[in-house]
Structures are given as structure tokens and as C-alpha cells.
Design a protein around this motif. Sequence first.
Motif, mmCIF file in Angstrom:
data_model
loop_
_atom_site.group_PDB
_atom_site.id
_atom_site.type_symbol
_atom_site.label_atom_id
_atom_site.label_comp_id
_atom_site.label_asym_id
_atom_site.label_seq_id
_atom_site.Cartn_x
_atom_site.Cartn_y
_atom_site.Cartn_z
ATOM 1 N N ALA A 46 0.856 -1.186 0.000
ATOM 2 C CA ALA A 46 0.000 0.000 0.000
ATOM 3 C C ALA A 46 0.886 1.227 0.000
ATOM 4 O O ALA A 46 1.960 1.232 0.613
ATOM 5 N N ASN A 47 0.448 2.250 -0.717
ATOM 6 C CA ASN A 47 1.060 3.562 -0.610
ATOM 7 C C ASN A 47 0.067 4.432 0.142
ATOM 8 O O ASN A 47 -1.084 4.561 -0.266
ATOM 9 N N ILE A 48 0.522 4.995 1.239
ATOM 10 C CA ILE A 48 -0.322 5.832 2.079
ATOM 11 C C ILE A 48 0.260 7.231 2.047
ATOM 12 O O ILE A 48 1.471 7.417 2.197
ATOM 13 N N PHE A 49 -0.616 8.220 1.837
ATOM 14 C CA PHE A 49 -0.177 9.589 1.603
ATOM 15 C C PHE A 49 -0.154 10.383 2.901
ATOM 16 O O PHE A 49 -1.170 10.887 3.371
ATOM 17 N N LEU A 50 1.040 10.478 3.463
ATOM 18 C CA LEU A 50 1.301 11.169 4.714
ATOM 19 C C LEU A 50 1.997 12.494 4.433
ATOM 20 O O LEU A 50 2.367 12.769 3.295
ATOM 21 N N THR A 51 2.215 13.290 5.458
ATOM 22 C CA THR A 51 3.082 14.454 5.299
ATOM 23 C C THR A 51 4.521 13.950 5.396
ATOM 24 O O THR A 51 4.764 12.863 5.938
ATOM 25 N N PRO A 52 5.490 14.722 4.912
ATOM 26 C CA PRO A 52 6.883 14.283 5.050
ATOM 27 C C PRO A 52 7.290 14.038 6.513
ATOM 28 O O PRO A 52 8.039 13.101 6.804
ATOM 29 N N GLU A 53 6.766 14.840 7.435
ATOM 30 C CA GLU A 53 7.083 14.666 8.854
ATOM 31 C C GLU A 53 6.504 13.352 9.383
ATOM 32 O O GLU A 53 7.163 12.608 10.110
ATOM 33 N N GLU A 54 5.245 13.074 9.028
ATOM 34 C CA GLU A 54 4.615 11.820 9.445
ATOM 35 C C GLU A 54 5.334 10.628 8.825
ATOM 36 O O GLU A 54 5.538 9.603 9.486
ATOM 37 N N GLN A 55 5.720 10.782 7.568
ATOM 38 C CA GLN A 55 6.446 9.722 6.879
ATOM 39 C C GLN A 55 7.708 9.339 7.654
ATOM 40 O O GLN A 55 7.989 8.157 7.855
ATOM 41 N N LYS A 56 8.459 10.326 8.095
ATOM 42 C CA LYS A 56 9.689 10.055 8.845
ATOM 43 C C LYS A 56 9.402 9.231 10.093
ATOM 44 O O LYS A 56 10.141 8.294 10.411
ATOM 45 N N LEU A 57 8.324 9.567 10.797
ATOM 46 C CA LEU A 57 7.977 8.837 12.014
ATOM 47 C C LEU A 57 7.612 7.384 11.717
ATOM 48 O O LEU A 57 8.088 6.473 12.396
ATOM 49 N N PHE A 58 6.783 7.165 10.702
ATOM 50 C CA PHE A 58 6.397 5.798 10.366
ATOM 51 C C PHE A 58 7.588 4.991 9.857
ATOM 52 O O PHE A 58 7.740 3.818 10.203
ATOM 53 N N CYS A 59 8.438 5.604 9.047
ATOM 54 C CA CYS A 59 9.607 4.890 8.514
ATOM 55 C C CYS A 59 10.558 4.458 9.630
ATOM 56 O O CYS A 59 11.164 3.390 9.562
ATOM 57 N N LYS A 60 10.674 5.269 10.675
ATOM 58 C CA LYS A 60 11.533 4.914 11.804
ATOM 59 C C LYS A 60 11.051 3.651 12.515
ATOM 60 O O LYS A 60 11.832 2.935 13.120
ATOM 61 N N MET A 61 9.747 3.384 12.430
ATOM 62 C CA MET A 61 9.177 2.223 13.119
ATOM 63 C C MET A 61 9.572 0.901 12.465
ATOM 64 O O MET A 61 9.614 -0.131 13.135
ATOM 65 N N ASP A 62 9.858 0.926 11.161
ATOM 66 C CA ASP A 62 10.215 -0.305 10.444
ATOM 67 C C ASP A 62 10.836 0.077 9.101
ATOM 68 O O ASP A 62 10.167 0.055 8.072
ATOM 69 N N ARG A 63 12.089 0.430 9.116
ATOM 70 C CA ARG A 63 12.759 0.944 7.906
ATOM 71 C C ARG A 63 12.779 -0.055 6.752
ATOM 72 O O ARG A 63 12.842 0.338 5.593
ATOM 73 N N LYS A 64 12.721 -1.329 7.036
ATOM 74 C CA LYS A 64 12.775 -2.349 5.986
ATOM 75 C C LYS A 64 11.444 -2.483 5.247
ATOM 76 O O LYS A 64 11.427 -2.716 4.039
ATOM 77 N N ASN A 65 10.341 -2.305 5.952
ATOM 78 C CA ASN A 65 9.022 -2.559 5.378
ATOM 79 C C ASN A 65 8.135 -1.325 5.236
ATOM 80 O O ASN A 65 7.012 -1.430 4.751
ATOM 81 N N ILE A 66 8.637 -0.181 5.664
ATOM 82 C CA ILE A 66 7.934 1.092 5.488
ATOM 83 C C ILE A 66 8.969 2.088 4.973
ATOM 84 O O ILE A 66 9.968 2.354 5.641
ATOM 85 N N TYR A 67 8.733 2.621 3.773
ATOM 86 C CA TYR A 67 9.733 3.503 3.180
ATOM 87 C C TYR A 67 9.080 4.482 2.204
ATOM 88 O O TYR A 67 7.979 4.267 1.695
ATOM 89 N N SER A 68 9.785 5.550 1.930
ATOM 90 C CA SER A 68 9.340 6.581 1.002
ATOM 91 C C SER A 68 9.218 6.013 -0.413
ATOM 92 O O SER A 68 10.097 5.272 -0.860
ATOM 93 N N VAL A 69 8.130 6.345 -1.103
ATOM 94 C CA VAL A 69 7.997 5.975 -2.510
ATOM 95 C C VAL A 69 9.172 6.635 -3.244
ATOM 96 O O VAL A 69 9.433 7.828 -3.048
ATOM 97 N N PRO A 70 9.922 5.877 -4.067
ATOM 98 C CA PRO A 70 11.141 6.428 -4.666
ATOM 99 C C PRO A 70 10.887 7.335 -5.880
ATOM 100 O O PRO A 70 11.300 7.044 -7.002
ATOM 101 N N ASN A 71 10.193 8.440 -5.643
ATOM 102 C CA ASN A 71 9.957 9.435 -6.703
ATOM 103 C C ASN A 71 9.516 10.752 -6.061
ATOM 104 O O ASN A 71 9.607 10.904 -4.840
ATOM 105 N N LYS A 72 9.029 11.681 -6.858
ATOM 106 C CA LYS A 72 8.593 12.985 -6.336
ATOM 107 C C LYS A 72 7.459 12.846 -5.327
ATOM 108 O O LYS A 72 7.363 13.620 -4.386
#
Length: 107
Positions: A46-72
Amino acid sequence: MMSEKLFTEMALSFPGTEQQPHFERTGFKVTGRRMFATYLAKDNTANIFLTPEEQKLFCKMDRKNIYSVPNKWGEKGATTFILDHVKPELVWEALYTAYTAIVKQKK
């Protein structure tokens, strides 16, 4: 593992949401507004549309399975969740966060 059915049920559990095709994905949006998530069946992500700040928080929880979509879109907060490995509670929290941000926006 989180199934497509469970993800769909979660995404549609919020008031005023709808499902619609979005390229090769299934999109979930607030009716009359923009999408807050998409689902890709072929890799159960799933791609979930968060703010960049929220994205950072979620990615910290599981860097392997939660990550920024690799584009703009990723730079704007679009975040990929690998549903085979992320707990449903965490996915629900991200969906709620994305949904709430759209509902709070002025039309």
C-alpha cells in the motif's frame, strides 16, 4: 500478514470514503476529495499519503518494510507499506492519519 480484504475494509471504514481504480492500483479517497491511499495486489503493498514529517515517524518504526515511494510523490510524503510484514495496527494508524489530514483540509 495483512490481506487485501483487510486493507480494503480498513481503508473503507472511515466515513465518506470510496474505492476506485487508479492505474494498476486500487485507490481509496474521501468522496469529493483526493486519495489517501492506494493498494497494489501483485505485491501486497500500500502507498499511504502522509506528510513528510509523518512519513519520517512511520519509517523509523520499520525501515525495511515502510519507506518513502522512490519518486517525487515520496518526497511529498507518499509512503510504501509492505503488508506482508507490517502489523495491521500500524497500517490502520497510517490510514487514519492520512484520512484525517484530507478531511481537515478546506475544499
